[in-house]
Design an enzyme around this catalytic site. Structure first.
Site, PDB file in Angstrom:
ATOM      1  N   HIS A  60       0.850  -1.196   0.000  1.00  0.00           N
ATOM      2  CA  HIS A  60       0.000   0.000   0.000  1.00  0.00           C
ATOM      3  C   HIS A  60       0.882   1.242   0.000  1.00  0.00           C
ATOM      4  O   HIS A  60       2.111   1.119  -0.053  1.00  0.00           O
ATOM      5  CB  HIS A  60      -0.997  -0.026   1.161  1.00  0.00           C
ATOM      6  CG  HIS A  60      -0.392   0.080   2.530  1.00  0.00           C
ATOM      7  ND1 HIS A  60       0.567  -0.788   2.992  1.00  0.00           N
ATOM      8  CD2 HIS A  60      -0.612   0.963   3.550  1.00  0.00           C
ATOM      9  CE1 HIS A  60       0.895  -0.460   4.228  1.00  0.00           C
ATOM     10  NE2 HIS A  60       0.205   0.604   4.589  1.00  0.00           N
ATOM     11  N   HIS A  62       1.163   3.980   2.203  1.00  0.00           N
ATOM     12  CA  HIS A  62       1.615   4.746   3.366  1.00  0.00           C
ATOM     13  C   HIS A  62       3.133   4.967   3.268  1.00  0.00           C
ATOM     14  O   HIS A  62       3.868   4.110   2.771  1.00  0.00           O
ATOM     15  CB  HIS A  62       1.268   4.009   4.669  1.00  0.00           C
ATOM     16  CG  HIS A  62      -0.124   4.290   5.151  1.00  0.00           C
ATOM     17  ND1 HIS A  62      -0.878   3.375   5.843  1.00  0.00           N
ATOM     18  CD2 HIS A  62      -0.897   5.408   5.039  1.00  0.00           C
ATOM     19  CE1 HIS A  62      -2.048   3.908   6.151  1.00  0.00           C
ATOM     20  NE2 HIS A  62      -2.090   5.137   5.668  1.00  0.00           N
ATOM     21  N   ASP A  64       5.588   4.764   5.277  1.00  0.00           N
ATOM     22  CA  ASP A  64       6.524   3.792   5.860  1.00  0.00           C
ATOM     23  C   ASP A  64       6.682   2.542   4.992  1.00  0.00           C
ATOM     24  O   ASP A  64       7.444   1.640   5.335  1.00  0.00           O
ATOM     25  CB  ASP A  64       6.135   3.424   7.309  1.00  0.00           C
ATOM     26  CG  ASP A  64       4.702   2.951   7.449  1.00  0.00           C
ATOM     27  OD1 ASP A  64       3.793   3.596   6.888  1.00  0.00           O
ATOM     28  OD2 ASP A  64       4.488   1.922   8.123  1.00  0.00           O
ATOM     29  N   HIS A  65       5.993   2.527   3.839  1.00  0.00           N
ATOM     30  CA  HIS A  65       6.125   1.412   2.888  1.00  0.00           C
ATOM     31  C   HIS A  65       6.665   1.861   1.530  1.00  0.00           C
ATOM     32  O   HIS A  65       7.005   1.020   0.702  1.00  0.00           O
ATOM     33  CB  HIS A  65       4.774   0.692   2.714  1.00  0.00           C
ATOM     34  CG  HIS A  65       4.266   0.129   4.006  1.00  0.00           C
ATOM     35  ND1 HIS A  65       4.278  -1.221   4.290  1.00  0.00           N
ATOM     36  CD2 HIS A  65       3.780   0.748   5.114  1.00  0.00           C
ATOM     37  CE1 HIS A  65       3.820  -1.414   5.520  1.00  0.00           C
ATOM     38  NE2 HIS A  65       3.497  -0.232   6.034  1.00  0.00           N
ATOM     39  N   HIS A 136      -7.371  -1.929   6.531  1.00  0.00           N
ATOM     40  CA  HIS A 136      -6.406  -0.911   6.909  1.00  0.00           C
ATOM     41  C   HIS A 136      -6.981   0.445   6.533  1.00  0.00           C
ATOM     42  O   HIS A 136      -8.021   0.523   5.885  1.00  0.00           O
ATOM     43  CB  HIS A 136      -5.071  -1.211   6.188  1.00  0.00           C
ATOM     44  CG  HIS A 136      -3.921  -0.442   6.715  1.00  0.00           C
ATOM     45  ND1 HIS A 136      -3.617  -0.369   8.050  1.00  0.00           N
ATOM     46  CD2 HIS A 136      -2.959   0.288   6.089  1.00  0.00           C
ATOM     47  CE1 HIS A 136      -2.540   0.384   8.210  1.00  0.00           C
ATOM     48  NE2 HIS A 136      -2.126   0.801   7.044  1.00  0.00           N
TER      49      HIS A 136
HETATM   50 ZN   LIG Z   1       2.819   0.655   7.844  1.00  0.00          ZN
HETATM   51 ZN   LIG Z   2      -0.172   1.429   6.570  1.00  0.00          ZN
END
Ligand SMILES: [Zn+2]
Ligand SMILES: [Zn+2]
Length: 244
Positions: A60, A62, A64-65, A136
């Protein structure tokens, strides 16, 4: 198959766990799944290196990815590795377009292929993968590599995802917080243990660990163990698991 946990942290740094990223390797094929902050460095530390990564699969969007996606592109361009395939859920094309719009000088530096995938089966970098929609705060896909490896992405624990993972030799699952943190969009050990109860899974590794989990691993494992009696461990950055 070998799976290397490059980053087992989350959006809040612990100082030791980098953001989400993992390598899936089999018979000379290499796939990077997610590319959060720090993953470019972890790739070097793993001995694999950014030069070997020509395909990235995103769960996904976000930060942090995906935070190291553009730094990965730049490093590859500088190294003369000008091809990159980026595959992810709906919106991946506009994410990549948007990054390149902000950092305009990176436009046309790479031979970039972007592909959007949906729940169901697809092939990527020689791997046959199944995708499943998680629960999520952004659309997110869990990925399963035949009966060997499943990665939850970011998700609450729920029966559908546990069904999707059942039968895997290794499951890497989001377990962001201990039980006393009031959380949505991620599981707690309690909810994860309840959903895993009675499932046939070879081993479960916990990942996406917030600083709140530091020093609380034992109680988290006990909380899961109250419902699920399988092998559960904490994932650590730069650990490689071999899967038959
Ligand atoms: Zn995450
Ligand atoms: Zn996430």
């Amino acid at each position: 198959m070998r799976v290397t946990f490059l980053g087992t942290g989350s959006a809040m740094p612990t100082g030791e766990r980098f953001q989400t990223g993992l390598l899936v390797q089999d018979e000379g094929r290499t796939l990077l799944v997610d590319c959060g902050s720090g993953i470019l460095h972890r790739l070097q530390q793993s001995g694999v290196g950014y030069e070997s990564i020509s395909t990235v699969l995103l769960t996904h969007h976000h930060l942090d990815h995906v935070a190291d996606l553009l730094p990965l592109m730049k490093a590859r361009w500088l190294a003369g590795e000008e091809h990159l395939e980026v595959v992810g859920p709906q919106g991946t094309k506009s994410l990549v377009d948007g990054l390149l719009e902000v950092h305009e000088y990176m436009q046309d530096k790479l031979d970039l292929q972007v592909r959007e995938v949906h729940p169901g089966d697809f092939s990527i970098a020689g791997f046959d993968v199944s995708a499943y929609e998680t629960r999520h705060s952004l659309p997110c896909l869990a990925y399963r590599f035949d009966d060997r490896f499943t990665f939850s992405g970011d998700s609450e624990a729920f029966a559908g995802l546990a069904n999707f993972a059942e039968g895997s030799a290794i499951l890497l699952h989001d377990c962001s917080f201990p039980d006393d943190v009031d959380v949505s969009n991620h599981p707690t050990p309690e909810t994860l243990g309840r959903e895993l109860a009675g499932r046939e899974i070879g081993r479960v590794y916990l990942t996406h660990l917030y600083p709140h989990t530091e020093g609380r691993h034992e109680e988290m494992l006990e909380s899961i163990g109250a419902h699920y009696d399988g092998d559960v461990r904490f994932a650590e950055d730069l650990t490689t698991v071999s899967i038959e």
